[in-house]
Design an enzyme around this catalytic site. Sequence first.
Site, PDB file in Angstrom:
ATOM      1  N   LYS A  97       7.795   0.170   7.066  1.00 43.71           N
ATOM      2  CA  LYS A  97       9.070  -0.262   6.475  1.00 43.71           C
ATOM      3  C   LYS A  97      10.238   0.156   7.382  1.00 43.71           C
ATOM      4  O   LYS A  97      10.272  -0.233   8.522  1.00 43.71           O
ATOM      5  CB  LYS A  97       9.187   0.311   5.056  1.00 43.71           C
TER       6      LYS A  97
ATOM      7  N   TYR B 145       4.024   3.233  -5.867  1.00 41.36           N
ATOM      8  CA  TYR B 145       3.597   2.012  -5.176  1.00 41.36           C
ATOM      9  C   TYR B 145       2.204   1.562  -5.660  1.00 41.36           C
ATOM     10  O   TYR B 145       1.343   2.407  -5.936  1.00 41.36           O
ATOM     11  CB  TYR B 145       3.580   2.326  -3.676  1.00 41.36           C
TER      12      TYR B 145
ATOM     13  N   ASP C 245       6.835  10.600  -1.411  1.00 43.96           N
ATOM     14  CA  ASP C 245       6.754   9.385  -0.599  1.00 43.96           C
ATOM     15  C   ASP C 245       8.201   8.923  -0.383  1.00 43.96           C
ATOM     16  O   ASP C 245       8.871   8.476  -1.305  1.00 43.96           O
ATOM     17  CB  ASP C 245       5.922   8.332  -1.340  1.00 43.96           C
TER      18      ASP C 245
HETATM   19  C1  LIG Z   1       4.337   0.021   1.638  1.00 37.96           C
HETATM   20  C2  LIG Z   1       4.253   1.316   0.947  1.00 37.96           C
HETATM   21  C3  LIG Z   1       3.120   2.127   1.064  1.00 37.96           C
HETATM   22  C4  LIG Z   1       1.889   1.683   1.815  1.00 37.96           C
HETATM   23  O1  LIG Z   1       2.128   1.603   3.180  1.00 37.96           O
HETATM   24  P1  LIG Z   1       1.341   0.608   4.176  1.00 37.96           P
HETATM   25  O2  LIG Z   1       1.990   0.850   5.479  1.00 37.96           O
HETATM   26  O3  LIG Z   1       1.534  -0.774   3.636  1.00 37.96           O
HETATM   27  O4  LIG Z   1      -0.093   1.001   4.138  1.00 37.96           O
HETATM   28  C5  LIG Z   1       3.143   3.360   0.425  1.00 37.96           C
HETATM   29  N1  LIG Z   1       4.195   3.766  -0.291  1.00 37.96           N
HETATM   30  C6  LIG Z   1       5.296   3.004  -0.445  1.00 37.96           C
HETATM   31  C7  LIG Z   1       6.437   3.510  -1.250  1.00 37.96           C
HETATM   32  C8  LIG Z   1       5.359   1.757   0.175  1.00 37.96           C
HETATM   33  O5  LIG Z   1       6.447   1.015   0.006  1.00 37.96           O
END
Ligand SMILES: *Cc1c(COP(=O)(O)O)cnc(C)c1O
Length: 398
Positions: free
Chosen positions: A196, A98, A171
């Site tokens: 998300k 990301y 992640d």
């Molecule tokens: C959106 C996202 C993040 C960051 O998260 P936030 O809640 O926007 O701070 C980290 N890793 C991935 C894979 C993401 O899609």
Amino acid sequence: MDRYTELVHFDPCPGDPHRATSTPIYQTATFGREAADTEEGYDYTRSGNPTRTALEGQLARLENARHALAYASGMAALAGVARLLRPGDHVVAGSDVYGGTHRLLSRVLEPLGVAIARFPSHDADALAAALRRETKLVLVETPTNPLQQVADIAALSALCRAHGRARLAVDNTVLSPWLQRPLDLGADIVIHSATKHLSGHGDVTAGVVATNHEDVAERLAFHRNAEGNALAPFESWLLLRGTKTLGLRVERAQNAAERVAAFLAARPEIREVYFVGLPDHPGHTLHARQARGPGAVLSFTTGSVETSRRLCEALSLFTIAVSFGSLASTVSMPCAMSHASVPAADRTLPSDLVRLSIGIEGADDLCADLDRALVAATRADEGPATAGASRRAVVGAR
Ligand SMILES: *Cc1c(COP(=O)(O)O)cnc(C)c1O
């Protein structure tokens, strides 16, 4: 217990005398005590709060983890994991992580003296070559967003274990724990942007770190309290509510995503579809072995940045927006939006790439919208875009 049952059957507020069936929002900064010299129970919300504790129990169950910590955002969760590192340590990260993670590594950690190496996370041999004596952390996403390269979690974990000091962090944002549980596959740490799928309604930013390691959980909790980036009570409640429908939302959106991917793959206007659910995707078999489904995010190219842009603007059911995993479908062009913070030299994405996040709408409606927009975007005599002229991507300092 069935996983759907588990999502909604838990003690929502242990010890609550009123037996509320939904966790109360303990909207308080501090907690009173019986006596001045005792240290029992909750003290101060930065350090601990019952609403957040209920949420963290749910998050730990979801990831099959002993410990889960909720943070103010996904980046706060990643920054929490970064606190496990010291100057002189070495990190090996997937090359298309990301954009915000890339920024954290290269502009926060590297200037502090943490060396960063990158490797294509679908290539375990590349990790073996990148590991050094000082490597403390290996950080990957799988499938990656948006190109959907699949890392073999068990193979990477075996390399980290053989190394001895390197811990594997995954992640898991793109799939959510409904579809993939990296700790069960050997990962040491799981990270989420709960903004998300986990919250699922696009109304909260939150992050999660889950682990089975006592020492990791203790250090994370120490730093989170020291630095004050834990998730607030109201956000904890929103996220907890979102998790209860995780299975319903993810399954439904995934089914629609499979339909949309098949639709796009059959269209002559589309060059390449990046979706791990398609049988000819190079990571399809590996992914099917370690996850319960392909998820609801997919990408494609059209062969032209201009066509991609017109397509985004001609869609009516897909809002042009960053992020994914919400109830309503969205579309984005990663190079101009979510990955704009990645310097051009480090960018591995095609500039005409379009990413779709599929929501819980009817798949027929989504395919019809794409069909109409594809025709409009590729019409040879297309003049300046008019249909979508009033639509603007929100491109700011992410
Ligand atoms: C959106 C996202 C993040 C960051 O998260 P936030 O809640 O926007 O701070 C980290 N890793 C991935 C894979 C993401 O899609």
